[in-house]
Design an enzyme around this catalytic site. Structure first.
Site, PDB file in Angstrom:
ATOM      1  N   ASN A  18       0.876  -1.261   0.048  1.00  0.00           N
ATOM      2  CA  ASN A  18      -0.058  -0.040  -0.032  1.00  0.00           C
ATOM      3  C   ASN A  18       0.862   1.197   0.021  1.00  0.00           C
ATOM      4  O   ASN A  18       0.363   2.281  -0.480  1.00  0.00           O
ATOM      5  CB  ASN A  18      -0.943  -0.270   1.104  1.00  0.00           C
ATOM      6  CG  ASN A  18      -2.209  -0.928   0.834  1.00  0.00           C
ATOM      7  OD1 ASN A  18      -2.977  -0.429   0.131  1.00  0.00           O
ATOM      8  ND2 ASN A  18      -2.029  -2.091   1.417  1.00  0.00           N
ATOM      9  N   ARG A  95       0.122  -1.545  15.013  1.00  0.00           N
ATOM     10  CA  ARG A  95       0.251  -1.118  16.367  1.00  0.00           C
ATOM     11  C   ARG A  95      -0.887  -0.302  16.546  1.00  0.00           C
ATOM     12  O   ARG A  95      -1.395   0.554  15.632  1.00  0.00           O
ATOM     13  CB  ARG A  95       1.506  -0.336  16.643  1.00  0.00           C
ATOM     14  CG  ARG A  95       2.696  -1.242  16.421  1.00  0.00           C
ATOM     15  CD  ARG A  95       3.470  -1.439  17.796  1.00  0.00           C
ATOM     16  NE  ARG A  95       2.857  -2.504  18.453  1.00  0.00           N
ATOM     17  CZ  ARG A  95       2.903  -3.997  18.567  1.00  0.00           C
ATOM     18  NH1 ARG A  95       3.300  -4.448  17.323  1.00  0.00           N
ATOM     19  NH2 ARG A  95       2.128  -4.795  19.046  1.00  0.00           N
ATOM     20  N   HIS A 113      -8.429  -1.051   6.127  1.00  0.00           N
ATOM     21  CA  HIS A 113      -8.549  -2.306   6.828  1.00  0.00           C
ATOM     22  C   HIS A 113      -9.272  -3.153   5.779  1.00  0.00           C
ATOM     23  O   HIS A 113     -10.192  -2.811   4.923  1.00  0.00           O
ATOM     24  CB  HIS A 113      -9.662  -1.970   7.933  1.00  0.00           C
ATOM     25  CG  HIS A 113      -9.968  -3.080   8.739  1.00  0.00           C
ATOM     26  ND1 HIS A 113      -9.180  -3.755   9.818  1.00  0.00           N
ATOM     27  CD2 HIS A 113     -11.022  -4.149   8.683  1.00  0.00           C
ATOM     28  CE1 HIS A 113      -9.624  -4.834  10.121  1.00  0.00           C
ATOM     29  NE2 HIS A 113     -10.784  -4.952   9.725  1.00  0.00           N
ATOM     30  N   VAL A 148     -10.401   0.989  18.020  1.00  0.00           N
ATOM     31  CA  VAL A 148      -9.635   0.419  16.963  1.00  0.00           C
ATOM     32  C   VAL A 148     -10.761   0.344  15.918  1.00  0.00           C
ATOM     33  O   VAL A 148     -11.722  -0.505  16.137  1.00  0.00           O
ATOM     34  CB  VAL A 148      -8.806  -0.780  17.287  1.00  0.00           C
ATOM     35  CG1 VAL A 148      -8.372  -1.448  16.131  1.00  0.00           C
ATOM     36  CG2 VAL A 148      -7.892  -0.276  18.369  1.00  0.00           C
ATOM     37  N   ASP A 149     -10.510   0.397  14.568  1.00  0.00           N
ATOM     38  CA  ASP A 149     -11.144  -0.113  13.237  1.00  0.00           C
ATOM     39  C   ASP A 149     -12.806   0.674  13.627  1.00  0.00           C
ATOM     40  O   ASP A 149     -13.757  -0.146  13.353  1.00  0.00           O
ATOM     41  CB  ASP A 149     -11.325  -1.560  13.114  1.00  0.00           C
ATOM     42  CG  ASP A 149      -9.924  -2.175  12.831  1.00  0.00           C
ATOM     43  OD1 ASP A 149      -9.204  -1.281  12.458  1.00  0.00           O
ATOM     44  OD2 ASP A 149      -9.688  -3.107  13.142  1.00  0.00           O
ATOM     45  N   GLU A 178      -7.399  -2.514  -2.481  1.00  0.00           N
ATOM     46  CA  GLU A 178      -6.614  -1.229  -1.608  1.00  0.00           C
ATOM     47  C   GLU A 178      -5.650  -0.524  -2.415  1.00  0.00           C
ATOM     48  O   GLU A 178      -5.725   0.773  -2.410  1.00  0.00           O
ATOM     49  CB  GLU A 178      -5.982  -2.320  -0.594  1.00  0.00           C
ATOM     50  CG  GLU A 178      -6.801  -2.844   0.460  1.00  0.00           C
ATOM     51  CD  GLU A 178      -5.956  -3.421   1.623  1.00  0.00           C
ATOM     52  OE1 GLU A 178      -6.545  -3.589   2.581  1.00  0.00           O
ATOM     53  OE2 GLU A 178      -4.698  -3.774   1.456  1.00  0.00           O
TER      54      GLU A 178
HETATM   55  C1  GRF Z   1      -3.282  -4.491   3.972  1.00  0.00           C
HETATM   56  O1  GRF Z   1      -4.152  -5.593   3.543  1.00  0.00           O
HETATM   57  C2  GRF Z   1      -3.990  -3.626   5.046  1.00  0.00           C
HETATM   58  O2  GRF Z   1      -5.448  -3.811   4.897  1.00  0.00           O
HETATM   59  C3  GRF Z   1      -3.810  -4.345   6.341  1.00  0.00           C
HETATM   60  O3  GRF Z   1      -2.413  -4.923   6.274  1.00  0.00           O
HETATM   61  C4  GRF Z   1      -2.190  -5.108   4.950  1.00  0.00           C
HETATM   62  C5  GRF Z   1      -0.894  -4.384   4.566  1.00  0.00           C
HETATM   63  O4  GRF Z   1      -0.197  -4.670   3.565  1.00  0.00           O
HETATM   64  N1  GRF Z   1      -3.980  -3.741   7.608  1.00  0.00           N
HETATM   65  P1  GRF Z   1       1.035  -3.831   2.835  1.00  0.00           P
HETATM   66  O5  GRF Z   1       2.120  -3.670   4.065  1.00  0.00           O
HETATM   67  O6  GRF Z   1       0.714  -2.603   2.528  1.00  0.00           O
HETATM   68  O7  GRF Z   1       1.657  -4.838   1.703  1.00  0.00           O
END
Ligand code: GRF
Length: 206
Positions: A18, A95, A113, A148-149, A178
């Site tokens: 990401n 974290r 998420h 959280v979330d 994502e």
């Molecule tokens: C993603 O799927 C995100 O939604 C989750 O952890 C993953 C992270 O992947 N919280 P990356 O480190 O961006 O490859």
């Protein structure tokens, strides 16, 4: 005259796919943001290499060196401040930040998420969705709150669960979404197009 690009900090714990999507977008001349610093809660993760390859400062604030969540959060926020960033974009960051982060960067802490919240919060959203047998899961991007979330939802997109899905295949399909959605959300945020109204986030037109 083009507006200055909003400096953001990206917080990571893992492979950083990401982060890569955000870095790629930020290199476009139309990007409303730039990645001022990458902060990892642990050393030797793939995301740190991605930051270096992009010429972005990368800082490890090792959570194991901190006495508690509050001290860890303060150290992270100090690094973000030192690099002039005005927002925290959590990208696979494992974290939980203390309230100080939301207080120092109000309405400027964003998380992604891998489920359709409020279904399947927590650290194993993909595994939990598979175990529950849902036919549809997805991606949520939301403003972070102390709980959280839980914060106001900015964007969601559904991802079908296929009969022969494994954790790996479902996760890959979710991550593909994502990588498209997160830069679009951060772009809108950086262009001041997201308004929080109670629990809702309204997208103002560009
Ligand atoms: C993603 O799927 C995100 O939604 C989750 O952890 C993953 C992270 O992947 N919280 P990356 O480190 O961006 O490859």
């Amino acid at each position: 005259m083009t507006a200055p690009r909003k400096p953001i900090a990206v917080l990571v714990s893992g492979s950083g796919t990401n982060l890569q999507a955000l870095l790629d977008w930020s290199h476009d001349p139309t990007s409303a943001f730039r990645v001022a610093v990458v902060v990892s809660d642990r050393p030797k993760v793939g995301a740190l290499g991605r930051a270096s390859a992009a010429g972005v400062p990368a800082v490890v604030v090792d959570w194991r060196d901190q006495p508690n969540r509050e001290a860890f959060t303060k150290a992270v926020c100090d690094v973000v401040d030192e690099h002039g960033a005005s927002a925290l974009v959590l990208a696979g960051f494992m974290r939980v930040l203390a309230p100080e982060a939301m207080a120092r960067f109000p309405a400027a802490v964003i998380n992604i998420h891998p489920s359709l919240l409020p279904s399947f919060p927590g650290a194993d959203a993909v595994g939990d969705a598979l175990a529950h047998g849902v036919k549809v899961t997805g991606v949520t991007v939301h403003f972070a709150e102390e709980q959280v979330d839980h914060g106001p939802i900015i964007a969601q997109e559904a991802v079908p669960v296929l009969e022969d899905d494994t954790r790996a295949t479902l996760q890959a399909r979710i991550q593909h979404v994502e990588h498209r959605v997160y830069p679009q959300v951060v772009q809108a945020f950086a262009a001041d197009r997201l308004a929080i109204e109670g629990r809702s986030v309204v997208w103002e037109t560009a």
